[in-house]
Write an enzyme that holds these catalytic residues in place. Structure first.
Site, PDB file in Angstrom:
ATOM      1  NE  ARG A   1      -5.653  10.332   1.991  1.00  0.00           N
ATOM      2  CZ  ARG A   1      -6.498   9.413   2.441  1.00  0.00           C
ATOM      3  NH1 ARG A   1      -7.315   9.698   3.456  1.00  0.00           N
ATOM      4  NH2 ARG A   1      -6.553   8.218   1.890  1.00  0.00           N
TER       5      ARG A   1
ATOM      6  CB  ALA B   1      -7.342   7.854  -1.810  1.00  0.00           C
ATOM      7  CB  SER B   2      -2.376   4.689  -0.914  1.00  0.00           C
ATOM      8  OG  SER B   2      -2.277   4.227  -2.239  1.00  0.00           O
ATOM      9  CB  VAL B   3      -3.292   3.235   4.067  1.00  0.00           C
ATOM     10  CG1 VAL B   3      -3.139   3.498   5.557  1.00  0.00           C
ATOM     11  CG2 VAL B   3      -4.384   2.203   3.800  1.00  0.00           C
ATOM     12  N   PRO B   4      -2.751   6.662   4.257  1.00  0.00           N
ATOM     13  CG  PRO B   4      -3.882   8.592   4.961  1.00  0.00           C
ATOM     14  CD  PRO B   4      -4.083   7.120   4.732  1.00  0.00           C
TER      15      PRO B   4
END
Length: 398
Positions: free
Chosen positions: A37, A70-73
């Site tokens: 990431r 960038a979305s929350v994992p």
């Protein structure tokens, strides 16, 4: 944190935490342990890339929410679990973002699968393309395009996933999804957003599950409205088909407060967002209430969650969810209730309390959502509560 081993340790630690909270399919877990990431977030300290937080990658000068995140994992993992992509699948992603999610999908579908990702923002699409090239995922197709149009050139797709919030389902998506294929979309109705997993059956989409989430809305859909009250310190977020009249509600909060209490209680870490979901299955008056610090300081009763509590709105009156602590019940110390303002405050508060107690009696129940094309005759719909959108019709029921 500069060494490769330290970065890998941080990535694995994050995945360990996600898996401990929500077990993942082996393919999703392996992909999250494999894809870097941090390589998709240049300029960010790698240590910060492996926290369970969203990262803004494109600001929005015209509004409070960024244009791209960038979305929350953990949310990424949850949605990939819902999608259930398999080796060899053809997948369409709407919202390229950093390219990270597309890389995860490429790992999951393998060398014999295909991943296409689409983004309306030119610089976001370029960022995703460069990051995917730099990390070895050249085989992912990146297209700069309005995501509402999909990508017909690579259709049909076995799986489709949106990483932006949708208020309606475009006809193009239904047409490009293979019959029996799966679609996962952060879907917005009545002020809430749920990641809804859907399967195509002919012209209809039928849900397999729903999870609470939050995503930046897609550009090009405008079915949601905002009514500002009390000099803009209170906002009601509602859908275009709901009869919310700002003028009628202008003086609501200057009147007497009515409170009613439900039997339902919750523990300190126990979620209660299911109340909102349950209410929308039968009630067209459900909206989202946002109360600012200024309004609270002025004496407005604090909602259960000031920024996003469900509210029932009819004419010049409204009621919304509240809570208070009762130490006599240590396992579930927070009692839920309703605060109402306006001439019909009591009846609306009573109605909201009924929704709360209905949820309290069956807390794990999840409704089924069936989505039909917008031109479907109403007498041919499944039994349930109907919500009409622009290009689709929803039916919700248990």
């Amino acid at each position: 944190m500069n060494s490769t081993s330290a970065i890998n340790d941080a990535r694995n630690q994050l995945v360990d935490e996600i898996v401990a909270a929500r077990p993942l399919p082996a393919a999703v877990e392996l992909a999250m342990r494999t894809v870097a990431r941090d390589k998709h977030l240049p300029g960010l300290d790698p240590e910060n890339a492996y926290t369970d937080e969203a990262v803004s990658i494109k600001d929005n000068p015209g509004g409070p929410l960024p244009l791209s995140l960038a979305s929350v994992p953990s949310i990424v993992a949850m949605m990939l679990k819902q999608l259930d992509a398999q080796p060899g699948d053809h997948v369409l992603e709407i919202g390229a973002g950093t390219g990270y999610n597309a890389a995860l999908l490429a790992e999951i579908v393998g060398a014999h699968g295909e991943v296409t990702t689409v983004d309306i923002e030119p610089d976001v699409a370029v960022h995703a393309r460069n990051a995917l090239n730099a990390t070895g995922y050249e085989r992912v197709t990146v297209i700069e395009r309005d995501g509402l149009k999909g990508a017909s050139e690579n259709a049909p797709y076995d799986r489709m996933i949106a990483t932006v919030g949708l208020w309606d389902i475009p006809d193009a998506w239904r047409e490009q999804l293979a019959d029996g294929g799966h679609l996962v979309v952060p879907f917005r109705w009545r002020g809430q957003t749920r990641s809804v997993a859907l399967t195509r059956h002919g012209d209809t989409l039928i849900s397999d599950g729903m999870e609470l989430c939050g995503f930046v809305p897609i550009i090009g859909q405008d079915g949601e409205r905002v009514a500002e009250l009390a000099d803009g310190t209170i906002r009601l977020h509602h859908d275009q088909d709901q009869a919310v009249d700002r003028a009628l509600l202008a003086d609501a909060f200057s009147g007497r407060l009515t409170e009613m209490w439900a039997d339902a209680r919750v523990g300190r870490e126990e979620p209660f967002d299911g109340i909102w979901l349950r209410a929308t299955v039968s009630d067209n008056t459900v909206c989202r209430l946002e109360v600012t610090k200024e309004a609270l300081s002025a004496g407005v009763r604090r909602p259960a969650i000031p920024s996003l509590s469900p509210a029932l709105v009819v004419g010049d009156s409204l009621a919304y969810m509240i809570l208070h602590r009762e130490d006599a019940h240590p396992d579930r110390p927070w009692r839920l209730g309703a605060a109402g303002y306006g001439p019909d405050a009591a009846s609306l508060a009573r109605k909201l309390v009924a929704h709360i107690d209905a949820w309290g009696a069956e807390r794990e129940a999840v409704p089924t959502m069936t989505i039909y094309p917008g031109d479907t005759a109403l007498d041919s719909l499944a039994e349930g509560h109907v919500i009409e959108k622009n290009t689709s019709v929803l039916v919700l029921g248990y």
